[in-house]
Design an enzyme around this catalytic site. Sequence first.
Site, PDB file in Angstrom:
ATOM      1  N   ASP A  20      27.712  73.568  56.399  1.00 50.54           N
ATOM      2  CA  ASP A  20      27.617  73.730  54.941  1.00 50.54           C
ATOM      3  C   ASP A  20      28.419  74.946  54.474  1.00 50.54           C
ATOM      4  O   ASP A  20      28.518  75.937  55.195  1.00 50.54           O
ATOM      5  CB  ASP A  20      26.135  73.893  54.559  1.00 50.54           C
ATOM      6  CG  ASP A  20      25.893  73.569  53.089  1.00 50.54           C
ATOM      7  OD1 ASP A  20      26.830  73.109  52.411  1.00 50.54           O
ATOM      8  OD2 ASP A  20      24.763  73.796  52.628  1.00 50.54           O
ATOM      9  N   SER A  65      26.458  63.085  54.197  1.00 52.31           N
ATOM     10  CA  SER A  65      25.096  62.568  54.051  1.00 52.31           C
ATOM     11  C   SER A  65      25.091  61.380  53.093  1.00 52.31           C
ATOM     12  O   SER A  65      26.050  61.167  52.342  1.00 52.31           O
ATOM     13  CB  SER A  65      24.172  63.663  53.526  1.00 52.31           C
ATOM     14  OG  SER A  65      24.395  63.848  52.151  1.00 52.31           O
ATOM     15  N   ASN A  68      25.930  62.431  49.667  1.00 52.67           N
ATOM     16  CA  ASN A  68      27.250  62.983  49.327  1.00 52.67           C
ATOM     17  C   ASN A  68      28.113  62.051  48.472  1.00 52.67           C
ATOM     18  O   ASN A  68      29.096  62.473  47.868  1.00 52.67           O
ATOM     19  CB  ASN A  68      28.040  63.368  50.589  1.00 52.67           C
ATOM     20  CG  ASN A  68      27.542  64.652  51.230  1.00 52.67           C
ATOM     21  OD1 ASN A  68      27.657  64.843  52.434  1.00 52.67           O
ATOM     22  ND2 ASN A  68      26.969  65.552  50.427  1.00 52.67           N
ATOM     23  N   ARG A 194      17.157  74.589  54.839  1.00 55.54           N
ATOM     24  CA  ARG A 194      16.581  73.246  54.707  1.00 55.54           C
ATOM     25  C   ARG A 194      17.123  72.355  55.817  1.00 55.54           C
ATOM     26  O   ARG A 194      18.209  72.587  56.327  1.00 55.54           O
ATOM     27  CB  ARG A 194      17.033  72.605  53.379  1.00 55.54           C
ATOM     28  CG  ARG A 194      16.374  73.092  52.145  1.00 55.54           C
ATOM     29  CD  ARG A 194      16.729  72.162  50.982  1.00 55.54           C
ATOM     30  NE  ARG A 194      18.106  72.317  50.560  1.00 55.54           N
ATOM     31  CZ  ARG A 194      18.529  73.207  49.667  1.00 55.54           C
ATOM     32  NH1 ARG A 194      17.656  74.022  49.109  1.00 55.54           N
ATOM     33  NH2 ARG A 194      19.800  73.281  49.324  1.00 55.54           N
ATOM     34  N   SER A 196      17.427  69.034  55.103  1.00 54.38           N
ATOM     35  CA  SER A 196      18.228  68.105  54.290  1.00 54.38           C
ATOM     36  C   SER A 196      18.405  66.699  54.867  1.00 54.38           C
ATOM     37  O   SER A 196      19.528  66.178  54.929  1.00 54.38           O
ATOM     38  CB  SER A 196      19.609  68.712  54.001  1.00 54.38           C
ATOM     39  OG  SER A 196      19.482  69.839  53.177  1.00 54.38           O
TER      40      SER A 196
END
Length: 246
Positions: A20, A65, A68, A194, A196
């Site tokens: 990230d 993801s 996304n 997180r 996520s």
Amino acid sequence: MKSTVTEEDTVPQHVCIIMDGNGRWAKKRLMPRTFGHRKGVEITRRSIEFFARAGVKYLTLFAFSSENWNRPQDEVSTLMELFIQSLKENSAELNDKNIRIRFIGDREAFPQALQDQIAESEALTADKHLMKLNIAANYGGQWDILNAVKTIASRVTKGELTVKQIDQQLVASALSLADTPDPDLFIRTGGEQRVSNFLLWQLAYTELYFTEVLWPDFSEQEMQKALTVYSRRQRRYGKTLEQMET
Ligand code: FPP
């Protein structure tokens, strides 16, 4: 750079990473987000090399993801192009380095050119075994568990299985990473703390490591730091310290 964590029992067998911070890295340089993704691809390549050299046997990277798709259209298109291009450029090298690449997630939503490239890279490296590299793309942990539930339910409906036979092992074997030990170490760069919707089932006992460092700045020194922190953690799997010592 040579890894300094060499004792087998302190090197995690399976590392998974949420990469990230590409967008913020670019923004800090007054550049478009896609500039950050390009740098991110370079760091991805270096991290694969680093962890393979460190003795990690499974590396699972969260590249895209299920959520996304909600990003601006031009960013999504650039990411698709980057995936195709980097697979084209790096598959032969993965093969030479004895690394198998495999994608997990719902690949059917991807452009046909990317699906074809994924199939080609997977086929090329299928019998490689120094390290197994899993790229999670259009992946979500809930999606994965839901699929497993559907597979199991349909086997019950067909009479192949009774409800009583459903146990943790059976559920695990119906997930995308069925033949893979659960991650020992989870790394997330970019400062968010997180999970996520990454490998929800498999993270039950995984050591979590969060760093503020943005993915494009995640240097070999930072990778080593994560391994060193991991090597000092005490994994108890719900047991007491005394039980672990006997
Ligand atoms: C997160 O940064 C990054 C992504 C959503 C894309 C990750 C993809 C790569 C690093 C390339 C990987 C390449 C291959 C071939 C696997 P962000 O955009 O969420 O950053 P931000 O939180 O700062 O906005």
